[in-house]
Motif scaffolding. Sequence first.
Motif, PDB file in Angstrom:
ATOM      1  N   ALA A   1      -2.071  -5.956  -2.637  1.00 55.84           N
ATOM      2  CA  ALA A   1      -1.219  -4.818  -2.274  1.00 55.84           C
ATOM      3  C   ALA A   1       0.248  -5.163  -2.539  1.00 55.84           C
ATOM      4  O   ALA A   1       1.000  -4.357  -3.108  1.00 55.84           O
ATOM      5  N   GLU A   2       0.651  -6.355  -2.151  1.00 58.66           N
ATOM      6  CA  GLU A   2       2.046  -6.776  -2.367  1.00 58.66           C
ATOM      7  C   GLU A   2       2.362  -6.828  -3.867  1.00 58.66           C
ATOM      8  O   GLU A   2       3.435  -6.385  -4.311  1.00 58.66           O
ATOM      9  N   MET A   3       1.403  -7.331  -4.647  1.00 57.87           N
ATOM     10  CA  MET A   3       1.605  -7.411  -6.102  1.00 57.87           C
ATOM     11  C   MET A   3       1.846  -6.019  -6.679  1.00 57.87           C
ATOM     12  O   MET A   3       2.814  -5.777  -7.401  1.00 57.87           O
ATOM     13  N   LEU A   4       0.957  -5.097  -6.323  1.00 58.95           N
ATOM     14  CA  LEU A   4       1.054  -3.745  -6.899  1.00 58.95           C
ATOM     15  C   LEU A   4       2.316  -3.031  -6.419  1.00 58.95           C
ATOM     16  O   LEU A   4       2.984  -2.330  -7.191  1.00 58.95           O
ATOM     17  N   ARG A   5       2.676  -3.235  -5.161  1.00 59.08           N
ATOM     18  CA  ARG A   5       3.886  -2.593  -4.639  1.00 59.08           C
ATOM     19  C   ARG A   5       5.135  -3.148  -5.338  1.00 59.08           C
ATOM     20  O   ARG A   5       6.139  -2.449  -5.449  1.00 59.08           O
ATOM     21  N   SER A   6       5.051  -4.394  -5.821  1.00 62.05           N
ATOM     22  CA  SER A   6       6.214  -4.958  -6.522  1.00 62.05           C
ATOM     23  C   SER A   6       6.491  -4.159  -7.803  1.00 62.05           C
ATOM     24  O   SER A   6       7.583  -4.221  -8.349  1.00 62.05           O
ATOM     25  N   ARG A   7       5.499  -3.402  -8.286  1.00 63.99           N
ATOM     26  CA  ARG A   7       5.703  -2.509  -9.445  1.00 63.99           C
ATOM     27  C   ARG A   7       5.771  -1.053  -9.003  1.00 63.99           C
ATOM     28  O   ARG A   7       5.575  -0.155  -9.812  1.00 63.99           O
ATOM     29  N   LYS A   8       5.949  -0.882  -7.697  1.00 59.68           N
ATOM     30  CA  LYS A   8       6.079   0.476  -7.127  1.00 59.68           C
ATOM     31  C   LYS A   8       4.853   1.347  -7.392  1.00 59.68           C
ATOM     32  O   LYS A   8       4.955   2.566  -7.554  1.00 59.68           O
ATOM     33  N   ILE A   9       3.715   0.702  -7.478  1.00 62.55           N
ATOM     34  CA  ILE A   9       2.464   1.449  -7.647  1.00 62.55           C
ATOM     35  C   ILE A   9       1.977   1.861  -6.256  1.00 62.55           C
ATOM     36  O   ILE A   9       1.858   1.011  -5.372  1.00 62.55           O
ATOM     37  N   PRO A  10       1.735   3.148  -6.025  1.00 64.01           N
ATOM     38  CA  PRO A  10       1.217   3.564  -4.722  1.00 64.01           C
ATOM     39  C   PRO A  10      -0.138   2.895  -4.442  1.00 64.01           C
ATOM     40  O   PRO A  10      -0.985   2.800  -5.347  1.00 64.01           O
ATOM     41  N   VAL A  11      -0.298   2.430  -3.220  1.00 57.98           N
ATOM     42  CA  VAL A  11      -1.515   1.689  -2.874  1.00 57.98           C
ATOM     43  C   VAL A  11      -2.159   2.301  -1.636  1.00 57.98           C
ATOM     44  O   VAL A  11      -1.493   2.507  -0.621  1.00 57.98           O
TER      45      VAL A  11
ATOM     46  N   GLU B   1       4.896  -0.103   7.172  1.00 59.25           N
ATOM     47  CA  GLU B   1       6.340  -0.091   6.881  1.00 59.25           C
ATOM     48  C   GLU B   1       6.634  -0.458   5.422  1.00 59.25           C
ATOM     49  O   GLU B   1       7.701  -0.166   4.915  1.00 59.25           O
ATOM     50  N   HIS B   2       5.685  -1.146   4.800  1.00 58.54           N
ATOM     51  CA  HIS B   2       5.857  -1.483   3.378  1.00 58.54           C
ATOM     52  C   HIS B   2       5.265  -0.390   2.478  1.00 58.54           C
ATOM     53  O   HIS B   2       4.989  -0.632   1.309  1.00 58.54           O
ATOM     54  N   HIS B   3       5.091   0.784   3.057  1.00 60.40           N
ATOM     55  CA  HIS B   3       4.657   1.959   2.290  1.00 60.40           C
ATOM     56  C   HIS B   3       3.301   1.761   1.626  1.00 60.40           C
ATOM     57  O   HIS B   3       3.053   2.223   0.511  1.00 60.40           O
ATOM     58  N   ILE B   4       2.454   1.051   2.332  1.00 63.56           N
ATOM     59  CA  ILE B   4       1.069   0.917   1.875  1.00 63.56           C
ATOM     60  C   ILE B   4       0.240   1.841   2.767  1.00 63.56           C
ATOM     61  O   ILE B   4       0.369   1.803   3.996  1.00 63.56           O
ATOM     62  N   ASP B   5      -0.557   2.671   2.123  1.00 64.85           N
ATOM     63  CA  ASP B   5      -1.333   3.680   2.842  1.00 64.85           C
ATOM     64  C   ASP B   5      -2.576   3.011   3.432  1.00 64.85           C
ATOM     65  O   ASP B   5      -3.651   3.020   2.837  1.00 64.85           O
ATOM     66  N   LEU B   6      -2.396   2.414   4.611  1.00 70.91           N
ATOM     67  CA  LEU B   6      -3.468   1.657   5.255  1.00 70.91           C
ATOM     68  C   LEU B   6      -4.438   2.619   5.945  1.00 70.91           C
ATOM     69  O   LEU B   6      -4.029   3.408   6.794  1.00 70.91           O
ATOM     70  N   LYS B   7      -5.701   2.548   5.568  1.00 71.63           N
ATOM     71  CA  LYS B   7      -6.709   3.386   6.217  1.00 71.63           C
ATOM     72  C   LYS B   7      -7.690   2.467   6.928  1.00 71.63           C
ATOM     73  O   LYS B   7      -8.534   1.831   6.282  1.00 71.63           O
ATOM     74  N   LEU B   8      -7.530   2.390   8.254  1.00 76.21           N
ATOM     75  CA  LEU B   8      -8.386   1.512   9.053  1.00 76.21           C
ATOM     76  C   LEU B   8      -9.717   2.201   9.334  1.00 76.21           C
ATOM     77  O   LEU B   8      -9.829   3.435   9.236  1.00 76.21           O
ATOM     78  N   ALA B   9     -10.690   1.401   9.705  1.00 80.36           N
ATOM     79  CA  ALA B   9     -12.029   1.902  10.060  1.00 80.36           C
ATOM     80  C   ALA B   9     -12.573   2.825   8.964  1.00 80.36           C
ATOM     81  O   ALA B   9     -13.188   3.859   9.243  1.00 80.36           O
ATOM     82  N   THR B  10     -12.297   2.457   7.734  1.00 82.98           N
ATOM     83  CA  THR B  10     -12.698   3.306   6.608  1.00 82.98           C
ATOM     84  C   THR B  10     -13.459   2.469   5.579  1.00 82.98           C
ATOM     85  O   THR B  10     -12.982   1.405   5.171  1.00 82.98           O
ATOM     86  N   ASN B  11     -14.596   2.963   5.201  1.00 86.81           N
ATOM     87  CA  ASN B  11     -15.442   2.240   4.232  1.00 86.81           C
ATOM     88  C   ASN B  11     -15.503   2.958   2.896  1.00 86.81           C
ATOM     89  O   ASN B  11     -15.537   4.195   2.860  1.00 86.81           O
ATOM     90  N   LEU B  12     -15.561   2.171   1.859  1.00 86.92           N
ATOM     91  CA  LEU B  12     -15.788   2.720   0.519  1.00 86.92           C
ATOM     92  C   LEU B  12     -17.235   3.208   0.435  1.00 86.92           C
ATOM     93  O   LEU B  12     -18.157   2.515   0.874  1.00 86.92           O
ATOM     94  N   VAL B  13     -17.423   4.400  -0.133  1.00 88.60           N
ATOM     95  CA  VAL B  13     -18.788   4.879  -0.362  1.00 88.60           C
ATOM     96  C   VAL B  13     -19.131   4.744  -1.843  1.00 88.60           C
ATOM     97  O   VAL B  13     -20.147   4.165  -2.211  1.00 88.60           O
ATOM     98  N   GLU B  14     -18.240   5.234  -2.693  1.00 86.83           N
ATOM     99  CA  GLU B  14     -18.573   5.281  -4.117  1.00 86.83           C
ATOM    100  C   GLU B  14     -17.303   5.266  -4.957  1.00 86.83           C
ATOM    101  O   GLU B  14     -16.261   5.777  -4.521  1.00 86.83           O
ATOM    102  N   ILE B  15     -17.406   4.702  -6.155  1.00 92.15           N
ATOM    103  CA  ILE B  15     -16.298   4.781  -7.106  1.00 92.15           C
ATOM    104  C   ILE B  15     -16.737   5.752  -8.210  1.00 92.15           C
ATOM    105  O   ILE B  15     -17.813   5.584  -8.795  1.00 92.15           O
ATOM    106  N   LEU B  16     -15.924   6.754  -8.423  1.00 91.41           N
ATOM    107  CA  LEU B  16     -16.299   7.806  -9.391  1.00 91.41           C
ATOM    108  C   LEU B  16     -15.664   7.515 -10.750  1.00 91.41           C
ATOM    109  O   LEU B  16     -14.541   6.974 -10.818  1.00 91.41           O
TER     110      LEU B  16
END
Length: 448
Positions: free
Chosen positions: A159-169, A197-212
């Motif tokens: 997340a820190e790596m991607l944010r260093s390029r201002k990529i939304p995470v 606070e580092h503008h990372i969209d943290l979604k707790l208690a959330t599981n991945l179901v599928e990648i489309l």
Amino acid sequence: MEHIVIIGNGIAGVTAARHIRKLSDKRITVVSAETDYFFSRTALMYVYMGHMKFKHTQPYENWFWKKNRIELVKGYVNTVDHQNKKLVLADGDSLAYDKLILATGSKPNKFGWPGQDLPGVQGLYSKQDLDQLEANTPDNKTCKRAVIVGGGLIGIEMAEMLRSRKIPVTFLVRETSFWNGVLPAGESAMINEHILEHHIDLKLATNLVEILADENGRAKAVTTDKGETIECSVVGLTAGVSPNINFLKDSGIELGRGIKVNRHLETNIKDIYAIGDCAEQHEGIGQRRPIEAVWYTGRMMGETVAQTICGNKIEYKPGHWFNSAKFLDLEYQTYGWVFSERNRKENEQHFHWRDDKEKICVTVAFDKETKQFLGVNTFGIRMRHEIFDRWLTEKRDVNHVMEYLKDANFDPEFYAQYEGKIVSKFNSEFGTSISPKKKSWKRIFSNA
Ligand SMILES: Cc1cc2nc3c(=O)[nH]c(=O)nc-3n(C[C@H](O)[C@H](O)[C@H](O)COP(=O)(O)OP(=O)(O)OC[C@H]3O[C@@H](n4cnc5c(N)ncnc54)[C@H](O)[C@@H]3O)c2cc1C
């Protein structure tokens, strides 16, 4: 001349090679599929963020290996044939050994999610992963959003790596609070805040179901068990790692989650040893886990196995647990054992202090009855490893730790000091009247 072959040129394998060379004249060969030369995996993120070049992650000059008569073979080992003491490589070559050290490290976990192998989906472990991340996320125009799955130390690095390029995470974390299987609640809550606070969209208690996939078969979105669909160009899978041992399935070497070893790091097969992330102790040492996927234990195991192979048979004794990491810009250290609520032992009591302004906190664990100091976690304050190691060995009580806490502080001169506030909170919580002693260099450097 006895030929020692090591599979894996990570910290465990190369430490073994270097120490065998220091101790003997044996022929040494290191085989690895990943890179020509050893590099520091922990520094991969800094290459992506532009703080260093990949060549700066290589602690030894390229001539080092030849000069020290450590032969390097680039290749993937398909088979270990222990009956004939030889390895078969993917290109069909074979390599004979007298003693074999398995130091094959870890691989990122995949849990069978639909779409987990699509282009645009990747882990963060190897040099190849770094190259792939570079290709997948050169900038925030090419990569409009990344979704990271799995809230551990590698996930937050990604997340820190991607944010260093201002990529939304967007960061999908299965737990109800970040890393709360390891960290006590107060610390975990502080990290949640820090991530947001580092503008990372943290979604707790959330599981991945599928990648489309999109019409070209490339990842275009994920769906979660909260019913959301999140569009993204890249999916980072960082839900932990597990030992890289698939190629050993039919080898006759005893496997569990990792390669089973005894305290001498010997496998069930004579003359075959395992070290580093891939090794699994039959029983964890003390409260350590049977598999320890951290840098310094790989180094220690490498040193230990080198002694054994060179005739001085010794046990792997890693001493008191310690570790350090970074959550974005927040430094974390741990010495001894401070368990999360989920894993806390019955006798373990915690004292937690958090600064009211800055993201700085300390948790001290001690025995409820005897008051013996069990461990400490610090965030945002650097502490001195040797001091805590000494207090753990000496089985000091928590009052001693509070009284001499200034000796443990390792922050540079002129940094704000927090011991006064910490001890004052401790006094009011536990009814003590401890006044912290002035820092003493004499005490710090004495072994008494
Ligand atoms: C991004 C990241 C950040 C990290 N940060 C930290 C940190 O801050 N602190 C910390 O303590 N730890 C950290 N770790 C963990 C640490 O890097 C590992 O514990 C350590 O590198 C493991 O070393 P190793 O020698 O056991 O294995 P590895 O470094 O994994 O090396 C094993 C090598 O063996 C090769 N190999 C495997 N199988 C075969 C085969 N069949 N044939 C040929 N070659 C093979 C692999 O390709 C690999 O090159 C981090 C890990 C990652 C991925």
